[in-house]
Motif scaffolding. Structure first.
Motif, PDB file in Angstrom:
ATOM      1  N   ALA A 230     -14.669 -21.827   5.169  1.00 42.45           N
ATOM      2  CA  ALA A 230     -13.698 -20.727   5.119  1.00 42.45           C
ATOM      3  C   ALA A 230     -14.417 -19.403   5.344  1.00 42.45           C
ATOM      4  O   ALA A 230     -15.594 -19.252   4.995  1.00 42.45           O
ATOM      5  N   VAL A 231     -13.700 -18.463   5.947  1.00 37.61           N
ATOM      6  CA  VAL A 231     -14.213 -17.122   6.196  1.00 37.61           C
ATOM      7  C   VAL A 231     -13.279 -16.120   5.523  1.00 37.61           C
ATOM      8  O   VAL A 231     -12.072 -16.129   5.799  1.00 37.61           O
ATOM      9  N   ALA A 232     -13.820 -15.288   4.649  1.00 37.28           N
ATOM     10  CA  ALA A 232     -13.041 -14.255   3.971  1.00 37.28           C
ATOM     11  C   ALA A 232     -13.293 -12.909   4.652  1.00 37.28           C
ATOM     12  O   ALA A 232     -14.443 -12.522   4.866  1.00 37.28           O
ATOM     13  N   LEU A 233     -12.211 -12.203   4.980  1.00 34.54           N
ATOM     14  CA  LEU A 233     -12.294 -10.891   5.631  1.00 34.54           C
ATOM     15  C   LEU A 233     -11.541  -9.874   4.775  1.00 34.54           C
ATOM     16  O   LEU A 233     -10.386  -9.545   5.058  1.00 34.54           O
ATOM     17  N   PRO A 234     -12.144  -9.376   3.706  1.00 32.76           N
ATOM     18  CA  PRO A 234     -11.442  -8.409   2.851  1.00 32.76           C
ATOM     19  C   PRO A 234     -11.108  -7.129   3.608  1.00 32.76           C
ATOM     20  O   PRO A 234     -11.944  -6.581   4.336  1.00 32.76           O
TER      21      PRO A 234
ATOM     22  N   VAL B 298      -9.488 -19.085   7.728  1.00 30.65           N
ATOM     23  CA  VAL B 298      -9.795 -17.654   7.720  1.00 30.65           C
ATOM     24  C   VAL B 298      -8.714 -16.960   6.913  1.00 30.65           C
ATOM     25  O   VAL B 298      -7.518 -17.170   7.162  1.00 30.65           O
ATOM     26  N   PHE B 299      -9.115 -16.126   5.972  1.00 32.98           N
ATOM     27  CA  PHE B 299      -8.131 -15.510   5.092  1.00 32.98           C
ATOM     28  C   PHE B 299      -8.644 -14.160   4.591  1.00 32.98           C
ATOM     29  O   PHE B 299      -9.834 -13.850   4.675  1.00 32.98           O
ATOM     30  N   THR B 300      -7.725 -13.359   4.080  1.00 33.48           N
ATOM     31  CA  THR B 300      -8.092 -12.164   3.345  1.00 33.48           C
ATOM     32  C   THR B 300      -7.883 -12.440   1.865  1.00 33.48           C
ATOM     33  O   THR B 300      -6.851 -12.988   1.475  1.00 33.48           O
ATOM     34  N   PRO B 301      -8.847 -12.091   1.024  1.00 37.30           N
ATOM     35  CA  PRO B 301      -8.675 -12.338  -0.405  1.00 37.30           C
ATOM     36  C   PRO B 301      -7.784 -11.302  -1.087  1.00 37.30           C
ATOM     37  O   PRO B 301      -7.456 -11.472  -2.267  1.00 37.30           O
ATOM     38  N   MET B 302      -7.425 -10.245  -0.369  1.00 33.29           N
ATOM     39  CA  MET B 302      -6.644  -9.156  -0.970  1.00 33.29           C
ATOM     40  C   MET B 302      -5.261  -9.667  -1.378  1.00 33.29           C
ATOM     41  O   MET B 302      -4.681 -10.552  -0.735  1.00 33.29           O
ATOM     42  N   GLY B 303      -4.732  -9.089  -2.440  1.00 34.02           N
ATOM     43  CA  GLY B 303      -3.414  -9.496  -2.916  1.00 34.02           C
ATOM     44  C   GLY B 303      -3.432 -10.941  -3.376  1.00 34.02           C
ATOM     45  O   GLY B 303      -4.227 -11.350  -4.205  1.00 34.02           O
ATOM     46  N   ARG B 304      -2.539 -11.737  -2.790  1.00 33.74           N
ATOM     47  CA  ARG B 304      -2.460 -13.164  -3.130  1.00 33.74           C
ATOM     48  C   ARG B 304      -2.999 -14.033  -1.998  1.00 33.74           C
ATOM     49  O   ARG B 304      -2.657 -15.208  -1.884  1.00 33.74           O
ATOM     50  N   GLY B 305      -3.849 -13.433  -1.172  1.00 31.76           N
ATOM     51  CA  GLY B 305      -4.328 -14.128   0.013  1.00 31.76           C
ATOM     52  C   GLY B 305      -5.203 -15.328  -0.243  1.00 31.76           C
ATOM     53  O   GLY B 305      -5.403 -16.152   0.651  1.00 31.76           O
ATOM     54  N   ALA B 306      -5.770 -15.444  -1.464  1.00 33.09           N
ATOM     55  CA  ALA B 306      -6.657 -16.570  -1.752  1.00 33.09           C
ATOM     56  C   ALA B 306      -5.968 -17.689  -2.516  1.00 33.09           C
ATOM     57  O   ALA B 306      -6.599 -18.717  -2.794  1.00 33.09           O
TER      58      ALA B 306
ATOM     59  N   ALA C 256     -18.250  -6.193   0.185  1.00 33.35           N
ATOM     60  CA  ALA C 256     -17.262  -7.185   0.598  1.00 33.35           C
ATOM     61  C   ALA C 256     -17.373  -8.452  -0.255  1.00 33.35           C
ATOM     62  O   ALA C 256     -16.354  -9.019  -0.672  1.00 33.35           O
ATOM     63  N   GLU C 257     -18.589  -8.901  -0.532  1.00 36.81           N
ATOM     64  CA  GLU C 257     -18.768 -10.081  -1.375  1.00 36.81           C
ATOM     65  C   GLU C 257     -18.294  -9.812  -2.800  1.00 36.81           C
ATOM     66  O   GLU C 257     -17.725 -10.699  -3.448  1.00 36.81           O
ATOM     67  N   GLN C 258     -18.546  -8.602  -3.283  1.00 37.94           N
ATOM     68  CA  GLN C 258     -18.111  -8.257  -4.637  1.00 37.94           C
ATOM     69  C   GLN C 258     -16.590  -8.309  -4.747  1.00 37.94           C
ATOM     70  O   GLN C 258     -16.046  -8.887  -5.700  1.00 37.94           O
ATOM     71  N   VAL C 259     -15.906  -7.721  -3.759  1.00 37.93           N
ATOM     72  CA  VAL C 259     -14.441  -7.726  -3.770  1.00 37.93           C
ATOM     73  C   VAL C 259     -13.912  -9.150  -3.687  1.00 37.93           C
ATOM     74  O   VAL C 259     -13.032  -9.566  -4.455  1.00 37.93           O
ATOM     75  N   THR C 260     -14.442  -9.919  -2.746  1.00 40.07           N
ATOM     76  CA  THR C 260     -13.992 -11.303  -2.588  1.00 40.07           C
ATOM     77  C   THR C 260     -14.252 -12.109  -3.856  1.00 40.07           C
ATOM     78  O   THR C 260     -13.392 -12.878  -4.311  1.00 40.07           O
ATOM     79  N   GLY C 261     -15.427 -11.935  -4.444  1.00 39.06           N
ATOM     80  CA  GLY C 261     -15.756 -12.662  -5.656  1.00 39.06           C
ATOM     81  C   GLY C 261     -14.824 -12.335  -6.813  1.00 39.06           C
ATOM     82  O   GLY C 261     -14.380 -13.229  -7.550  1.00 39.06           O
ATOM     83  N   GLN C 262     -14.494 -11.054  -6.972  1.00 42.05           N
ATOM     84  CA  GLN C 262     -13.590 -10.666  -8.045  1.00 42.05           C
ATOM     85  C   GLN C 262     -12.208 -11.282  -7.859  1.00 42.05           C
ATOM     86  O   GLN C 262     -11.575 -11.729  -8.823  1.00 42.05           O
TER      87      GLN C 262
END
Length: 295
Positions: free
Chosen positions: A236-240, A257-265, A130-136
């Motif tokens: 902030a809390v990221a929930l990929p 609170v957000f999802t980093p997927m797509g344009r969420g960030a 999850a951290e790897q995905v959010t970081g990318q």
């Protein structure tokens, strides 16, 4: 001949028990009613990730080699001693029962430790992904207006991601909450944020929001001590992998609170410029000081 059979049986029985326990743990894991929110998604590698996998494999091989060296003399001593027992006069009594019970107790302790560490290993592995995905995905924001740092060491904890944006600094905590495996509608893929808690389809969590808030407060204090002035830090809390529903209370909350997927960030770059480029550079330098030096 009989001593050889007993020696071989002892190792075969132990090996069979280990294999059976490992297979049972794997079966229970597969039959779990929950699954990763990132299941089925393609994840790009980090720089050096395959090399890190090779390093991990070599580490496992080193541990195995160490165990062979550690057990070599005791195993040979056991083989030598068992061949000198007169098995025609052997009787199973109280002393033998005590040794058998001690062996089973040691095996049970090893099994308990294995299960405990297996659960911790799987949780850490999911958290790492999850951290790897959010970081990318956060790295897409990097540019003249934004700096991103990952896995920032602090005092007894770490901040998963620090985003130094024009509006403020974001202290981002990434979480990987598992989804229900059997989902009949989209509600099973949504989490509602009410400003204080994350309301998942079948449970409620408040710890992630509280943790993000504590970490942001620590970062704000650290930056003030380092730079001599207040720097706005937003938790902030990221929930990929999850779909976020925000209530009116969530929009008024100090935690995002957000999802980093797509344009969420991309919202991290929105807002007026409260931190000028020179200040963002100073903040980035202060954050970089928390990383350890290479030995």
């Amino acid at each position: 001949m009989l001593s050889n059979l007993i020696f071989l049986s002892a190792f075969l029985i132990t090996s069979a028990l280990i294999i059976a326990c490992a297979a049972l743990a794997k079966l229970i894991r597969k039959r779990s009613s929950r699954r990763s929110p990132l299941q089925g998604k393609k994840i790009a590698n980090l720089p050096g990730q395959q090399l890190m996998a090779r390093i991990s494999d070599h580490g496992d091989d080193m541990i195995a080699a160490f165990m062979v060296m550690y057990l070599s003399l005791p195993m040979m001593l056991f083989a030598w001693a068992i061949g000198r027992v007169d098995w025609t006069r052997f009787k199973f009594g109280v002393v033998e029962a005590m040794f058998l019970a001690a062996g089973l107790a040691i095996f049970a302790f090893g099994l308990w430790s294995y299960v405990r560490n297996l659960r911790a290993y799987l949780r850490a592995k999911e958290g790492q992904l999850a951290e790897q995905v959010t970081g990318q995905l956060l790295n897409r924001l990097v540019g003249p207006r934004c700096v991103v740092a990952h896995d920032v060491p602090c005092e007894g904890f770490n901040i998963d991601h620090v985003v130094i944006a024009p509006r403020c600094v974001y202290a981002v905590e990434t979480k990987s909450f598992r989804k229900p495996r059997n989902s009949d509608d989209d509600s099973h893929y949504k989490v509602a944020f009410d400003g204080a808690a994350l309301r998942f389809p079948d449970f409620v969590d408040t710890k992630a929001v509280e943790q993000a808030r504590r970490q942001a407060q620590w970062l704000a204090r650290y930056l003030k001590e380092s730079l001599g002035q207040e720097v706005p830090v937003v938790p902030a809390v990221a929930l990929p992998g999850w779909w976020i529903e925000r209530t009116d209370a969530a929009r008024r909350s100090d935690v995002r609170v957000f999802t980093p997927m797509g344009r969420g960030a991309e919202f991290l770059l929105d807002g007026e410029e409260n931190l000028v480029p020179a200040m963002r550079s100073l903040v980035a330098q202060a954050v970089s000081q928390k990383y350890p030096s290479v030995d």
